[in-house]
Scaffold this motif. Structure first.
Motif, PDB file in Angstrom:
ATOM      1  N   GLY A 170       0.859  -1.174   0.000  1.00 27.01           N
ATOM      2  CA  GLY A 170       0.000   0.000   0.000  1.00 27.01           C
ATOM      3  C   GLY A 170       0.894   1.223   0.000  1.00 27.01           C
ATOM      4  O   GLY A 170       2.115   1.107   0.119  1.00 27.01           O
ATOM      5  N   ASN A 171       0.308   2.411  -0.146  1.00 29.02           N
ATOM      6  CA  ASN A 171       1.117   3.626  -0.086  1.00 29.02           C
ATOM      7  C   ASN A 171       1.842   3.668   1.253  1.00 29.02           C
ATOM      8  O   ASN A 171       1.230   3.465   2.300  1.00 29.02           O
ATOM      9  CB  ASN A 171       0.245   4.861  -0.278  1.00 29.02           C
ATOM     10  CG  ASN A 171      -0.327   4.940  -1.687  1.00 29.02           C
ATOM     11  OD1 ASN A 171       0.180   4.322  -2.609  1.00 29.02           O
ATOM     12  ND2 ASN A 171      -1.390   5.698  -1.847  1.00 29.02           N
TER      13      ASN A 171
ATOM     14  N   THR B 285       8.489  -1.055  -5.380  1.00 26.17           N
ATOM     15  CA  THR B 285       7.360  -0.163  -5.112  1.00 26.17           C
ATOM     16  C   THR B 285       6.035  -0.798  -5.490  1.00 26.17           C
ATOM     17  O   THR B 285       4.989  -0.385  -5.001  1.00 26.17           O
ATOM     18  CB  THR B 285       7.492   1.155  -5.890  1.00 26.17           C
ATOM     19  OG1 THR B 285       7.492   0.874  -7.291  1.00 26.17           O
ATOM     20  CG2 THR B 285       8.735   1.929  -5.490  1.00 26.17           C
ATOM     21  N   ASN B 286       6.071  -1.784  -6.380  1.00 25.97           N
ATOM     22  CA  ASN B 286       4.852  -2.350  -6.951  1.00 25.97           C
ATOM     23  C   ASN B 286       4.019  -1.216  -7.543  1.00 25.97           C
ATOM     24  O   ASN B 286       4.584  -0.305  -8.136  1.00 25.97           O
ATOM     25  CB  ASN B 286       4.109  -3.194  -5.914  1.00 25.97           C
ATOM     26  CG  ASN B 286       4.976  -4.356  -5.443  1.00 25.97           C
ATOM     27  OD1 ASN B 286       5.605  -5.024  -6.267  1.00 25.97           O
ATOM     28  ND2 ASN B 286       5.053  -4.572  -4.140  1.00 25.97           N
ATOM     29  N   ASN B 287       2.701  -1.231  -7.410  1.00 27.55           N
ATOM     30  CA  ASN B 287       1.882  -0.164  -8.017  1.00 27.55           C
ATOM     31  C   ASN B 287       1.501   0.898  -6.986  1.00 27.55           C
ATOM     32  O   ASN B 287       0.467   1.543  -7.105  1.00 27.55           O
ATOM     33  CB  ASN B 287       0.624  -0.750  -8.668  1.00 27.55           C
ATOM     34  CG  ASN B 287      -0.252  -1.489  -7.672  1.00 27.55           C
ATOM     35  OD1 ASN B 287       0.255  -2.096  -6.735  1.00 27.55           O
ATOM     36  ND2 ASN B 287      -1.559  -1.448  -7.879  1.00 27.55           N
ATOM     37  N   TYR B 288       2.364   1.110  -5.990  1.00 29.10           N
ATOM     38  CA  TYR B 288       2.069   2.036  -4.895  1.00 29.10           C
ATOM     39  C   TYR B 288       3.038   3.215  -4.890  1.00 29.10           C
ATOM     40  O   TYR B 288       3.975   3.288  -5.664  1.00 29.10           O
ATOM     41  CB  TYR B 288       2.136   1.297  -3.554  1.00 29.10           C
ATOM     42  CG  TYR B 288       1.177   0.148  -3.466  1.00 29.10           C
ATOM     43  CD1 TYR B 288      -0.201   0.371  -3.414  1.00 29.10           C
ATOM     44  CD2 TYR B 288       1.621  -1.172  -3.480  1.00 29.10           C
ATOM     45  CE1 TYR B 288      -1.098  -0.684  -3.362  1.00 29.10           C
ATOM     46  CE2 TYR B 288       0.735  -2.232  -3.421  1.00 29.10           C
ATOM     47  CZ  TYR B 288      -0.626  -1.980  -3.362  1.00 29.10           C
ATOM     48  OH  TYR B 288      -1.508  -3.028  -3.311  1.00 29.10           O
ATOM     49  N   GLU B 289       2.777   4.116  -3.959  1.00 29.44           N
ATOM     50  CA  GLU B 289       3.608   5.298  -3.756  1.00 29.44           C
ATOM     51  C   GLU B 289       4.452   5.079  -2.506  1.00 29.44           C
ATOM     52  O   GLU B 289       3.921   4.833  -1.434  1.00 29.44           O
ATOM     53  CB  GLU B 289       2.696   6.517  -3.587  1.00 29.44           C
ATOM     54  CG  GLU B 289       3.417   7.825  -3.476  1.00 29.44           C
ATOM     55  CD  GLU B 289       2.412   8.966  -3.385  1.00 29.44           C
ATOM     56  OE1 GLU B 289       2.275   9.530  -2.283  1.00 29.44           O
ATOM     57  OE2 GLU B 289       1.765   9.279  -4.406  1.00 29.44           O
ATOM     58  N   LEU B 290       5.771   5.157  -2.671  1.00 24.76           N
ATOM     59  CA  LEU B 290       6.692   5.046  -1.547  1.00 24.76           C
ATOM     60  C   LEU B 290       7.309   6.417  -1.317  1.00 24.76           C
ATOM     61  O   LEU B 290       7.943   6.972  -2.211  1.00 24.76           O
ATOM     62  CB  LEU B 290       7.778   4.010  -1.818  1.00 24.76           C
ATOM     63  CG  LEU B 290       8.867   3.869  -0.743  1.00 24.76           C
ATOM     64  CD1 LEU B 290       8.268   3.473   0.603  1.00 24.76           C
ATOM     65  CD2 LEU B 290       9.928   2.869  -1.185  1.00 24.76           C
TER      66      LEU B 290
ATOM     67  N   ASP C 234       2.630   2.018 -12.451  1.00 23.33           N
ATOM     68  CA  ASP C 234       1.964   2.982 -11.575  1.00 23.33           C
ATOM     69  C   ASP C 234       2.757   3.265 -10.302  1.00 23.33           C
ATOM     70  O   ASP C 234       2.287   3.984  -9.422  1.00 23.33           O
ATOM     71  CB  ASP C 234       0.564   2.476 -11.202  1.00 23.33           C
ATOM     72  CG  ASP C 234      -0.394   2.562 -12.380  1.00 23.33           C
ATOM     73  OD1 ASP C 234      -0.289   3.537 -13.154  1.00 23.33           O
ATOM     74  OD2 ASP C 234      -1.228   1.658 -12.536  1.00 23.33           O
ATOM     75  N   GLY C 235       3.950   2.714 -10.179  1.00 22.48           N
ATOM     76  CA  GLY C 235       4.774   2.948  -9.000  1.00 22.48           C
ATOM     77  C   GLY C 235       5.329   4.367  -8.962  1.00 22.48           C
ATOM     78  O   GLY C 235       5.660   4.950  -9.998  1.00 22.48           O
TER      79      GLY C 235
END
Length: 187
Positions: free
Chosen positions: A10-11, A31-36, A59-60
């Motif tokens: 998740g973010n 990061t996968n498709n999340y915001e780090l 989408d990362g």
């Protein structure tokens, strides 16, 4: 030291205090498709020759919100528009490797330091109005899509392109002589 694997589900955010270092000994955080978001004024570290933080999904997003240092960042999957890397504070990435088409947005008045590399046949789109203070080994294409500055030295390391598609855009380069060697640089 964080010795276990870190999975982003998740973010998420990593906060490292000034003067402190966190070592992720497994050597990779995808990061996968999340915001780090990195809020570090300290150092985010990985073992030598590891992958570091990897943007492995279109989408990362990696957001640099702190003034600290991240040792390794890689982009391995082409980023969707508005995704990729966002710099909102003057910090450093010791080694930034662009191995897939990606966007790097640097906020006004902010500087990204360190060293970076754009792989052959890959495109780094620079947006925002900040400063790329990182030395840049250019093997692919750099596209300037905002009025920004490049103060780090650009080294042409293969046949490369620098593109400024909008006639209203200015790229200010102050990184010293741009040496082309035996390659072709297309402007």
């Amino acid at each position: 030291t964080v010795s276990g694997a870190v999975s982003i589900a998740g973010n998420s955010a990593i906060n490292v205090a000034g003067g402190k270092t966190v070592i992720f000994s497994t050597g990779v955080i995808n990061t996968n498709n999340y915001e780090l978001t990195l809020n570090n004024s300290g150092t985010v570290s990985f073992p030598q020759n590891s992958s570091g933080i990897v943007i492995n999904n279109a989408d990362g997003v990696l957001k640099l919100q702190g003034s600290g240092t991240v040792q390794e960042v890689q982009v391995t999957t082409a980023s969707n528009a508005g995704k990729g890397i966002e710099v909102n504070a003057s910090g450093a990435v010791s080694s930034l490797k662009i191995s897939a088409d990606s966007e790097l947005k640097i906020a006004n008045g902010k500087t990204l330091s360190g060293s970076s590399e754009v792989a052959e046949d890959k495109t780094l789109k620079l947006t925002g109005s900040g400063t790329l203070g990182s030395s840049l080994s250019l093997k692919g294409t750099m596209v300037a899509s905002g009025n920004l500055a490049v103060s780090g030295k650009i080294s042409v390391a293969d046949d490369s392109t620098i593109s400024i598609p909008d006639t209203q855009t200015t790229l200010n380069y102050s990184g010293g002589n741009l040496t082309i060697n035996a390659y072709t640089l297309t402007l």
